[in-house]
Scaffold this motif. Structure first.
Motif, PDB file in Angstrom:
ATOM      1  N   VAL A 129      -4.992   0.688  -6.296  1.00  0.00           N
ATOM      2  CA  VAL A 129      -3.533   0.863  -6.353  1.00  0.00           C
ATOM      3  C   VAL A 129      -3.042   0.481  -7.744  1.00  0.00           C
ATOM      4  O   VAL A 129      -2.226   1.184  -8.358  1.00  0.00           O
ATOM      5  CB  VAL A 129      -2.834   0.002  -5.276  1.00  0.00           C
ATOM      6  CG1 VAL A 129      -1.317   0.022  -5.480  1.00  0.00           C
ATOM      7  CG2 VAL A 129      -3.186   0.498  -3.881  1.00  0.00           C
ATOM      8  N   LEU A 130      -3.547  -0.635  -8.258  1.00  0.00           N
ATOM      9  CA  LEU A 130      -3.167  -1.068  -9.609  1.00  0.00           C
ATOM     10  C   LEU A 130      -3.675  -0.087 -10.654  1.00  0.00           C
ATOM     11  O   LEU A 130      -2.933   0.327 -11.554  1.00  0.00           O
ATOM     12  CB  LEU A 130      -3.722  -2.472  -9.871  1.00  0.00           C
ATOM     13  CG  LEU A 130      -3.502  -3.073 -11.267  1.00  0.00           C
ATOM     14  CD1 LEU A 130      -2.032  -3.086 -11.645  1.00  0.00           C
ATOM     15  CD2 LEU A 130      -4.079  -4.488 -11.320  1.00  0.00           C
ATOM     16  N   GLU A 131      -4.922   0.322 -10.534  1.00  0.00           N
ATOM     17  CA  GLU A 131      -5.528   1.273 -11.484  1.00  0.00           C
ATOM     18  C   GLU A 131      -4.710   2.560 -11.571  1.00  0.00           C
ATOM     19  O   GLU A 131      -4.328   3.016 -12.648  1.00  0.00           O
ATOM     20  CB  GLU A 131      -6.952   1.588 -11.031  1.00  0.00           C
ATOM     21  CG  GLU A 131      -7.603   2.788 -11.693  1.00  0.00           C
ATOM     22  CD  GLU A 131      -8.420   2.450 -12.918  1.00  0.00           C
ATOM     23  OE1 GLU A 131      -8.971   3.378 -13.527  1.00  0.00           O
ATOM     24  OE2 GLU A 131      -8.500   1.268 -13.269  1.00  0.00           O
ATOM     25  N   TRP A 132      -4.431   3.145 -10.427  1.00  0.00           N
ATOM     26  CA  TRP A 132      -3.780   4.460 -10.435  1.00  0.00           C
ATOM     27  C   TRP A 132      -2.287   4.379 -10.696  1.00  0.00           C
ATOM     28  O   TRP A 132      -1.702   5.328 -11.225  1.00  0.00           O
ATOM     29  CB  TRP A 132      -4.102   5.202  -9.139  1.00  0.00           C
ATOM     30  CG  TRP A 132      -5.508   5.734  -9.137  1.00  0.00           C
ATOM     31  CD1 TRP A 132      -6.254   6.092 -10.230  1.00  0.00           C
ATOM     32  CD2 TRP A 132      -6.333   5.951  -8.003  1.00  0.00           C
ATOM     33  NE1 TRP A 132      -7.492   6.524  -9.841  1.00  0.00           N
ATOM     34  CE2 TRP A 132      -7.583   6.448  -8.477  1.00  0.00           C
ATOM     35  CE3 TRP A 132      -6.158   5.768  -6.634  1.00  0.00           C
ATOM     36  CZ2 TRP A 132      -8.637   6.780  -7.626  1.00  0.00           C
ATOM     37  CZ3 TRP A 132      -7.212   6.098  -5.789  1.00  0.00           C
ATOM     38  CH2 TRP A 132      -8.423   6.597  -6.281  1.00  0.00           C
ATOM     39  N   THR A 133      -1.662   3.269 -10.357  1.00  0.00           N
ATOM     40  CA  THR A 133      -0.256   3.108 -10.714  1.00  0.00           C
ATOM     41  C   THR A 133      -0.106   3.030 -12.233  1.00  0.00           C
ATOM     42  O   THR A 133       0.759   3.689 -12.824  1.00  0.00           O
ATOM     43  CB  THR A 133       0.342   1.850 -10.069  1.00  0.00           C
ATOM     44  OG1 THR A 133       0.292   1.986  -8.647  1.00  0.00           O
ATOM     45  CG2 THR A 133       1.791   1.652 -10.498  1.00  0.00           C
ATOM     46  N   LEU A 134      -0.951   2.237 -12.874  1.00  0.00           N
ATOM     47  CA  LEU A 134      -0.917   2.156 -14.338  1.00  0.00           C
ATOM     48  C   LEU A 134      -1.203   3.512 -14.964  1.00  0.00           C
ATOM     49  O   LEU A 134      -0.548   3.919 -15.932  1.00  0.00           O
ATOM     50  CB  LEU A 134      -1.914   1.113 -14.833  1.00  0.00           C
ATOM     51  CG  LEU A 134      -1.549  -0.351 -14.550  1.00  0.00           C
ATOM     52  CD1 LEU A 134      -2.719  -1.261 -14.908  1.00  0.00           C
ATOM     53  CD2 LEU A 134      -0.301  -0.761 -15.324  1.00  0.00           C
ATOM     54  N   HIS A 135      -2.173   4.230 -14.404  1.00  0.00           N
ATOM     55  CA  HIS A 135      -2.511   5.532 -14.985  1.00  0.00           C
ATOM     56  C   HIS A 135      -1.433   6.585 -14.708  1.00  0.00           C
ATOM     57  O   HIS A 135      -1.284   7.531 -15.495  1.00  0.00           O
ATOM     58  CB  HIS A 135      -3.872   5.998 -14.492  1.00  0.00           C
ATOM     59  CG  HIS A 135      -5.011   5.338 -15.211  1.00  0.00           C
ATOM     60  ND1 HIS A 135      -4.902   4.869 -16.507  1.00  0.00           N
ATOM     61  CD2 HIS A 135      -6.295   5.082 -14.828  1.00  0.00           C
ATOM     62  CE1 HIS A 135      -6.057   4.357 -16.891  1.00  0.00           C
ATOM     63  NE2 HIS A 135      -6.906   4.452 -15.898  1.00  0.00           N
ATOM     64  N   PRO A 151       7.725   3.992  -5.444  1.00  0.00           N
ATOM     65  CA  PRO A 151       8.056   2.582  -5.699  1.00  0.00           C
ATOM     66  C   PRO A 151       7.089   1.574  -5.091  1.00  0.00           C
ATOM     67  O   PRO A 151       6.934   0.473  -5.616  1.00  0.00           O
ATOM     68  CB  PRO A 151       9.455   2.431  -5.095  1.00  0.00           C
ATOM     69  CG  PRO A 151       9.632   3.590  -4.174  1.00  0.00           C
ATOM     70  CD  PRO A 151       8.827   4.696  -4.758  1.00  0.00           C
ATOM     71  N   GLU A 152       6.411   1.940  -4.010  1.00  0.00           N
ATOM     72  CA  GLU A 152       5.478   1.000  -3.377  1.00  0.00           C
ATOM     73  C   GLU A 152       4.328   0.636  -4.319  1.00  0.00           C
ATOM     74  O   GLU A 152       3.843  -0.506  -4.313  1.00  0.00           O
ATOM     75  CB  GLU A 152       4.901   1.585  -2.084  1.00  0.00           C
ATOM     76  CG  GLU A 152       5.924   1.866  -1.009  1.00  0.00           C
ATOM     77  CD  GLU A 152       6.587   3.236  -1.153  1.00  0.00           C
ATOM     78  OE1 GLU A 152       7.358   3.597  -0.228  1.00  0.00           O
ATOM     79  OE2 GLU A 152       6.344   3.923  -2.169  1.00  0.00           O
ATOM     80  N   GLY A 153       3.885   1.612  -5.128  1.00  0.00           N
ATOM     81  CA  GLY A 153       2.769   1.369  -6.038  1.00  0.00           C
ATOM     82  C   GLY A 153       3.097   0.347  -7.110  1.00  0.00           C
ATOM     83  O   GLY A 153       2.369  -0.652  -7.269  1.00  0.00           O
ATOM     84  N   PRO A 154       4.171   0.533  -7.881  1.00  0.00           N
ATOM     85  CA  PRO A 154       4.537  -0.470  -8.883  1.00  0.00           C
ATOM     86  C   PRO A 154       4.832  -1.841  -8.294  1.00  0.00           C
ATOM     87  O   PRO A 154       4.488  -2.862  -8.893  1.00  0.00           O
ATOM     88  CB  PRO A 154       5.782   0.140  -9.540  1.00  0.00           C
ATOM     89  CG  PRO A 154       5.598   1.611  -9.382  1.00  0.00           C
ATOM     90  CD  PRO A 154       4.949   1.776  -8.039  1.00  0.00           C
TER      91      PRO A 154
END
Length: 208
Positions: A129-135, A151-154
């Motif tokens: 989740v962190l990896e793909w949100t940043l990407h 918004p759930e990802g960030p």
């Protein structure tokens, strides 16, 4: 990520991304490799006790990537070999949808192995989740008309980054700003740095 990439016009693939030294096409190629890694990891069972969780999975590096790492360089060459953006988009949708189905079918409590570590499938997918949100933020860094991550990802990624940092970002920071500043993707303003206080000395958190 598949939806975001599918919405990109062809011209966007030649634009810079938020990843140092990578064009958008290079980042999309990296996402394909990520999806392959998810498929591989979810079918690599482990019997040992977990050694990391979704937060401790991440290492904080001493220096930012330079683009000279052999795998980074391979990603750029591989992305160029696709020649047409539609081929990258097709491959990401193909492998990414398979990774998504595998994630839905996986037992969150099952232990899997990757990068020499053992963790539950649930923790592994949460780390992504962190990896793909940043990407996702990297993908649209220079494309202001493209949609932001859901918004759930960030929100979840901010919480994870705060755990990694061992401190909370100021409440005045949006989740996006906390992620961009926290990982060195944006330099804080003087006012933001003052709000960060002692946390500023720990930043950026270069995750690897």
């Amino acid at each position: 990520m598949r939806t975001a990439v599918a919405a990109l016009p062809d011209t966007a693939f030649e634009q810079p991304s938020g990843c140092t030294g990578w064009l958008v096409r290079d980042l999309v190629c990296h996402l394909i490799i990520d999806a392959q890694d998810v498929l591989i990891t979810l079918v690599t069972p482990a019997e040992a006790e977990p050694t990391v969780d979704a937060v401790t999975y991440w290492n904080v590096e001493d220096r930012p990537p330079t683009g000279e790492d052999p795998l980074d360089a391979l990603t750029v060459r591989l992305a160029a070999a696709y020649e047409e953006p539609r081929l990258l988009t097709f491959h990401l949708d193909d492998v990414g949808s398979a990774a998504g189905r595998a994630a839905e079918l996986a037992d969150p409590g099952a232990r899997v192995s990757t990068r020499g570590e053992v963790l539950t499938a649930g923790d592994y997918l949460t780390a992504y989740v962190l990896e793909w949100t940043l990407h996702h933020l990297d993908l649209i860094a220079h494309l202001p008309d493209m949609a932001e991550p859901p918004p759930e990802g960030p929100a979840r990624s901010r919480a994870m980054l705060e755990e990694i940092a061992g401190a909370a970002f100021p409440a005045s920071f949006t989740d996006k700003d906390a992620l961009l500043i926290g990982t060195g993707r944006r330099t804080p303003t003087d006012a933001e740095r003052a709000e960060l206080g002692e946390l500023a000395a720990k930043l950026p958190l270069l995750l690897g």
